[in-house]
Design a protein around this motif. Sequence first.
Motif, PDB file in Angstrom:
ATOM      1  N   PHE A  18      14.718   1.944  14.200  1.00  0.00           N
ATOM      2  CA  PHE A  18      14.940   2.723  12.983  1.00  0.00           C
ATOM      3  C   PHE A  18      13.649   3.267  12.383  1.00  0.00           C
ATOM      4  CE2 PHE A  18      15.087  -1.870  12.218  1.00  0.00           C
ATOM      5  CZ  PHE A  18      13.963  -2.045  11.413  1.00  0.00           C
ATOM      6  N   GLY A  19      12.518   3.124  13.074  1.00  0.00           N
ATOM      7  CA  GLY A  19      11.252   3.604  12.545  1.00  0.00           C
ATOM      8  C   GLY A  19      10.089   2.790  13.077  1.00  0.00           C
ATOM      9  N   LYS A  20       9.097   2.554  12.216  1.00  0.00           N
ATOM     10  CA  LYS A  20       7.915   1.809  12.610  1.00  0.00           C
ATOM     11  C   LYS A  20       7.628   0.693  11.610  1.00  0.00           C
ATOM     12  CE  LYS A  20       5.671   5.761  14.871  1.00  0.00           C
ATOM     13  NZ  LYS A  20       4.465   6.629  14.904  1.00  0.00           N
ATOM     14  N   ALA A  21       6.977  -0.352  12.106  1.00  0.00           N
ATOM     15  CA  ALA A  21       6.497  -1.437  11.250  1.00  0.00           C
ATOM     16  C   ALA A  21       4.994  -1.556  11.437  1.00  0.00           C
ATOM     17  CB  ALA A  21       7.183  -2.748  11.612  1.00  0.00           C
ATOM     18  N   HIS A  22       4.267  -1.583  10.335  1.00  0.00           N
ATOM     19  CA  HIS A  22       2.812  -1.697  10.368  1.00  0.00           C
ATOM     20  C   HIS A  22       2.412  -3.037   9.753  1.00  0.00           C
ATOM     21  CE1 HIS A  22       2.764   2.639  11.199  1.00  0.00           C
ATOM     22  NE2 HIS A  22       3.572   2.782  10.155  1.00  0.00           N
ATOM     23  N   VAL A  23       1.502  -3.741  10.401  1.00  0.00           N
ATOM     24  CA  VAL A  23       0.974  -5.001   9.878  1.00  0.00           C
ATOM     25  C   VAL A  23      -0.526  -4.843   9.659  1.00  0.00           C
ATOM     26  CG1 VAL A  23       0.647  -7.464  10.277  1.00  0.00           C
ATOM     27  CG2 VAL A  23       2.735  -6.346  11.076  1.00  0.00           C
ATOM     28  N   PHE A  24      -0.970  -5.163   8.449  1.00  0.00           N
ATOM     29  CA  PHE A  24      -2.398  -5.087   8.134  1.00  0.00           C
ATOM     30  C   PHE A  24      -2.712  -6.129   7.071  1.00  0.00           C
ATOM     31  CE2 PHE A  24      -0.055  -2.162   5.481  1.00  0.00           C
ATOM     32  CZ  PHE A  24      -0.585  -2.327   4.202  1.00  0.00           C
ATOM     33  N   TYR A  25      -4.003  -6.330   6.822  1.00  0.00           N
ATOM     34  CA  TYR A  25      -4.458  -7.375   5.892  1.00  0.00           C
ATOM     35  C   TYR A  25      -5.305  -6.742   4.793  1.00  0.00           C
ATOM     36  CZ  TYR A  25      -2.950 -10.946   9.223  1.00  0.00           C
ATOM     37  OH  TYR A  25      -2.211 -11.754  10.045  1.00  0.00           O
ATOM     38  N   PRO A  26      -4.759  -6.555   3.598  1.00  0.00           N
ATOM     39  CA  PRO A  26      -5.566  -6.035   2.491  1.00  0.00           C
ATOM     40  C   PRO A  26      -6.702  -6.974   2.111  1.00  0.00           C
ATOM     41  CG  PRO A  26      -3.212  -5.921   1.990  1.00  0.00           C
ATOM     42  CD  PRO A  26      -3.360  -6.749   3.212  1.00  0.00           C
ATOM     43  N   VAL A  27      -6.457  -8.291   2.265  1.00  0.00           N
ATOM     44  CA  VAL A  27      -7.469  -9.305   1.952  1.00  0.00           C
ATOM     45  C   VAL A  27      -7.487 -10.312   3.089  1.00  0.00           C
ATOM     46  CG1 VAL A  27      -8.228 -11.093   0.342  1.00  0.00           C
ATOM     47  CG2 VAL A  27      -7.073  -9.046  -0.523  1.00  0.00           C
ATOM     48  N   ALA A  28      -8.697 -10.625   3.584  1.00  0.00           N
ATOM     49  CA  ALA A  28      -8.837 -11.635   4.643  1.00  0.00           C
ATOM     50  C   ALA A  28     -10.138 -12.388   4.419  1.00  0.00           C
ATOM     51  CB  ALA A  28      -8.801 -10.993   6.019  1.00  0.00           C
ATOM     52  N   GLU A  29     -10.090 -13.324   3.489  1.00  0.00           N
ATOM     53  CA  GLU A  29     -11.258 -14.128   3.136  1.00  0.00           C
ATOM     54  C   GLU A  29     -10.929 -15.602   3.307  1.00  0.00           C
ATOM     55  OE1 GLU A  29     -12.011 -12.974  -0.860  1.00  0.00           O
ATOM     56  OE2 GLU A  29     -12.787 -10.974  -0.328  1.00  0.00           O
ATOM     57  N   PRO A  30     -11.939 -16.468   3.390  1.00  0.00           N
ATOM     58  CA  PRO A  30     -11.669 -17.899   3.604  1.00  0.00           C
ATOM     59  C   PRO A  30     -10.781 -18.518   2.532  1.00  0.00           C
ATOM     60  CG  PRO A  30     -13.979 -17.417   4.021  1.00  0.00           C
ATOM     61  CD  PRO A  30     -13.396 -16.170   3.437  1.00  0.00           C
ATOM     62  N   GLU A  31     -10.896 -18.056   1.287  1.00  0.00           N
ATOM     63  CA  GLU A  31     -10.131 -18.650   0.194  1.00  0.00           C
ATOM     64  C   GLU A  31      -8.797 -17.957  -0.047  1.00  0.00           C
ATOM     65  OE1 GLU A  31     -13.239 -17.487  -0.204  1.00  0.00           O
ATOM     66  OE2 GLU A  31     -14.260 -19.419   0.113  1.00  0.00           O
ATOM     67  N   ARG A  32      -8.669 -16.737   0.451  1.00  0.00           N
ATOM     68  CA  ARG A  32      -7.437 -15.985   0.180  1.00  0.00           C
ATOM     69  C   ARG A  32      -7.195 -14.986   1.309  1.00  0.00           C
ATOM     70  NH1 ARG A  32      -4.495 -15.046  -4.432  1.00  0.00           N
ATOM     71  NH2 ARG A  32      -3.249 -13.143  -4.509  1.00  0.00           N
ATOM     72  N   ILE A  46      10.631   3.801   7.608  1.00  0.00           N
ATOM     73  CA  ILE A  46      11.975   4.078   8.112  1.00  0.00           C
ATOM     74  C   ILE A  46      12.249   5.574   8.030  1.00  0.00           C
ATOM     75  CG2 ILE A  46      14.435   3.662   7.743  1.00  0.00           C
ATOM     76  CD1 ILE A  46      13.694   0.911   6.662  1.00  0.00           C
ATOM     77  N   ASP A  47      12.724   6.135   9.115  1.00  0.00           N
ATOM     78  CA  ASP A  47      13.026   7.565   9.183  1.00  0.00           C
ATOM     79  C   ASP A  47      14.506   7.776   8.851  1.00  0.00           C
ATOM     80  OD1 ASP A  47      13.570  10.206   9.853  1.00  0.00           O
ATOM     81  OD2 ASP A  47      12.222  10.197  11.575  1.00  0.00           O
ATOM     82  N   PRO A  48      14.821   8.366   7.693  1.00  0.00           N
ATOM     83  CA  PRO A  48      16.243   8.530   7.322  1.00  0.00           C
ATOM     84  C   PRO A  48      16.999   9.464   8.262  1.00  0.00           C
ATOM     85  CG  PRO A  48      14.803   9.685   5.771  1.00  0.00           C
ATOM     86  CD  PRO A  48      13.910   8.880   6.654  1.00  0.00           C
TER      87      PRO A  48
END
Length: 469
Positions: A33-47, A56-58
Amino acid sequence: MLMTITNTLAPATDLGFLLHKHPDRLQTFELSFGKAHVFYPVAEPERCTAALLLDIDPIDLVRSFKAPPQTARSLQHYVNDRPYVASSFLSTAISRVFGTALSGTCNPKPELPDRALPLTVTFSAIPCRGGEALLRDLFEPLGYGVEAQGHPLDANFPEWGDSPYFTVTLTKTCRLQDLLSHVYVLIPVLDREKHYYVDRQEIEKLLHHGDCWLADHPARDLITRRYLSDRRSLTRIALDRLREGEAEPEDASEEATPTREERLESKISLNELRMKTVMATLAQEGAQSVADLGCGEGRLLQGLLRHKQFKRVLGLDVNHRDLEIAARRLKLEHLAPAYRERVTLIHGSLLYRDHRLRGFDAACLMEVIEHMELERLTHLEGVVFGDAMPRLVLVTTPNVEYNATFETLPEGTLRHADHRFEWTRAEFRAWAEGVAQRHGYQVEFAPIGERHEVFGPPTQMAVFRRSAS
């Protein structure tokens, strides 16, 4: 649609190992039904925060949707909330993209899946068909802290009321596998509309992902029923297995288990009485074209098609699955052309004006209004009486006073779990007379079922006739 998961237990970037997605890379997955993107806005040891973004393409949704025969396309097929809200599409994406975490597997660090982490999950928009109360009823018994921010239908028009959409944040210290399992099951329960056909395989999915928590959940029955799209036979099988752990029965049928409302009313044959009363009134009033608004599984449509008087019949419902069942009930694929030309099924909502509803002699709302939030009846009123304007409108709804005669119904309980309200005779009369006055109709009231000397009839019907202009 955006979902984020945050871990604050150092080293927080262990979240990447659990999800099997490296924090330094954007990953994209092709879905049906479309695409899924996975990314990390924050990637630090504490958080560390992982984001799942569904694109989704209607247009593809419309192309891939297998509509029942004679189901007309509408703008709503192309312009709707599916690309923007958490729904069964999210559950499918979680299974596809985060499958290792959902199964509790982490080969690089096999000890991680059993570790309880302080997790926060946020959804940009969830359709809560039942409001914030239902949202809390589903997640709080599982130990989640719930924050929900409601949104108006339109900030520029506050008089339109609130929308069913919420921005939701859930917090809990638990295994990531447990959190994903809860989300996988409960998001479609809140939304109530799955993007695929529900069959017996859904029972296995529900029981697998609901293992260790669903059987003891206080909303178990509601979760099961909604997850299985109100398929009665499937719901009965799933609940039997949840309650007793017995093998699946072999003799399940679509009509095997009646709803609570149907069980209560079966002794007085109320559903049959409603059908006969509505059809007799339509015939008596000389209606030749009828729109069944909220047609459900097509029982009234089936009755109308048997009578040649009704030359044009339309069924509208907001639930795709009910329309599929209605198409099968009516045997549209096998009807002779003379019958097939008389009936049309359309997907739509009574909250929005729809030109396809205009030009009918009569419209029926049989046991429909009580399934809507009270504040939304103004929109329904505008659509049916202000825009479609059939010369005859029939509305039936339960008489809540009569509930006192049902010995097995606890005091203060509504007949159906999905009813938002049930009116007294005076409340129904006040609403109907107000609608008639505002839109140039005259209204009369008729009882359906044997009248109790104190509590009145079990069902009440309003017959609206448009005044001659």
